[in-house]
Design an enzyme around this catalytic site. Structure first.
Site, PDB file in Angstrom:
ATOM      1  N   SER A 101       0.832  -1.202   0.000  1.00 49.47           N
ATOM      2  CA  SER A 101       0.000   0.000   0.000  1.00 49.47           C
ATOM      3  C   SER A 101       0.869   1.254   0.000  1.00 49.47           C
ATOM      4  O   SER A 101       1.681   1.447  -0.893  1.00 49.47           O
ATOM      5  CB  SER A 101      -0.949  -0.037   1.202  1.00 49.47           C
ATOM      6  OG  SER A 101      -1.947   0.945   1.095  1.00 49.47           O
ATOM      7  N   GLU A 198      -9.646  -4.299  -6.171  1.00 49.00           N
ATOM      8  CA  GLU A 198      -9.066  -3.137  -5.489  1.00 49.00           C
ATOM      9  C   GLU A 198      -9.285  -1.829  -6.232  1.00 49.00           C
ATOM     10  O   GLU A 198      -9.137  -1.761  -7.451  1.00 49.00           O
ATOM     11  CB  GLU A 198      -7.556  -3.320  -5.348  1.00 49.00           C
ATOM     12  CG  GLU A 198      -7.124  -4.426  -4.435  1.00 49.00           C
ATOM     13  CD  GLU A 198      -5.652  -4.301  -4.091  1.00 49.00           C
ATOM     14  OE1 GLU A 198      -5.220  -3.188  -3.736  1.00 49.00           O
ATOM     15  OE2 GLU A 198      -4.947  -5.312  -4.171  1.00 49.00           O
ATOM     16  N   HIS A 228      -7.393  -5.383  -1.062  1.00 47.83           N
ATOM     17  CA  HIS A 228      -6.188  -4.630  -0.743  1.00 47.83           C
ATOM     18  C   HIS A 228      -5.340  -5.347   0.309  1.00 47.83           C
ATOM     19  O   HIS A 228      -5.816  -5.667   1.395  1.00 47.83           O
ATOM     20  CB  HIS A 228      -6.586  -3.236  -0.239  1.00 47.83           C
ATOM     21  CG  HIS A 228      -5.463  -2.264  -0.140  1.00 47.83           C
ATOM     22  ND1 HIS A 228      -4.716  -1.870  -1.227  1.00 47.83           N
ATOM     23  CD2 HIS A 228      -4.947  -1.590   0.920  1.00 47.83           C
ATOM     24  CE1 HIS A 228      -3.808  -1.006  -0.848  1.00 47.83           C
ATOM     25  NE2 HIS A 228      -3.915  -0.826   0.449  1.00 47.83           N
TER      26      HIS A 228
END
Length: 252
Positions: A101, A198, A228
């Site tokens: 991320s 996502e 995610h």
């Protein structure tokens, strides 16, 4: 664990009892640049060590926004990389940088900073659901909005705003915020993993395309019906993705 305290932040250095000499993973955690390291990243460090057959793992608890906006996190990541080189005497070819991320964004920005400083690159990047485009213009922001159980448009907007800082003049497409738009030539071999559901899927797809066009070896893996940073969950696709990450590191 060895707890390493700097003037600005702390780092946790994991060294397995049966360690593999001369291999380390620099883990850059996610959290939208607003969340500090959590216990899950200690467990993730163990997984990283296992898939790399006993490598050491360094996890910096880098400074986060809004108290510490850009470039604080990048400064801390650069410090961690130099610490491995200068204090632990690793060679760049022995270092893998992994990030999920926002940590994926930070891994890319670290590699770009290393390049700008004229230093040697780490041997590889492993990116899980990396955040690469803060313009939020990727097609998946609309197409996957109803599918993504983890992220929302408003959450991502609040994270990027906090990270950039109230007084910043940087545009969202600036490579300092969005590495997708950087000169990526010379970056190390990169594994990119993302789920089909996502919001950030386009960030990974477009990064892989840009890297390939700029002659960087990039492997994109898209996992069906995943979300995610699904690698943190106890599901079959997570085990498959982690095993693939280990194989990629071994190959490089």
């Amino acid at each position: 664990y060895e707890l390493v305290k700097t003037e600005q932040f702390v780092m946790e250095y994991l060294k397995p009892k049966q360690a593999v000499t001369g291999r380390v993973i620099l883990q850059l955690h996610g959290g939208g640049y607003i969340g500090p390291m959590k216990n899950i990243y200690r467990r993730f460090a163990v997984k990283y060590s296992q898939i790399s057959f006993g490598a050491d793992v360094l996890t910096p608890d880098y400074r986060v926004a809004p108290e510490h906006p850009y470039p604080a996190a990048l400064e801390d990541a650069v410090y961690a990389y130099r610490w491995l080189l200068e204090e632990k005497k690793y060679q760049p070819s022995q270092i893998v940088v992994a990030g999920d991320s926002a940590g994926g964004n930070l891994a890319l920005e670290l590699a770009l900073a290393v390049k700008a400083q004229g230093r040697s690159q780490p041997c590889a990047l492993v990116l899980m659901s990396p955040w690469t485009d803060m313009t939020m213009q990727g097609a998946s922001y609309q197409k996957c909005a109803a599918l993504d159980p983890m992220l929302t448009h408003d959450y991502i907007d609040s994270c990027r705003t906090a990270y950039r800082g109230a007084n910043s003049t940087l545009e969202w497409e600036d490579p300092s915020l969005s590495p997708l738009f950087a000169d990526l030539r010379g970056l190390p071999p990169t594994l990119i993993q993302v789920g089909t559901n996502e919001i950030l899927k386009s960030d990974s797809i477009n990064l892989a395309k840009a890297m390939t066009e700029q002659e960087v070896y990039a492997v994109l893996e898209v996992y069906t019906e995943c979300w995610h940073v699904f690698q943190q969950m106890t599901i079959p696709h997570a085990a498959q993705a982690l095993e693939s990450g280990g194989s990629f590191v071994q190959k490089i």
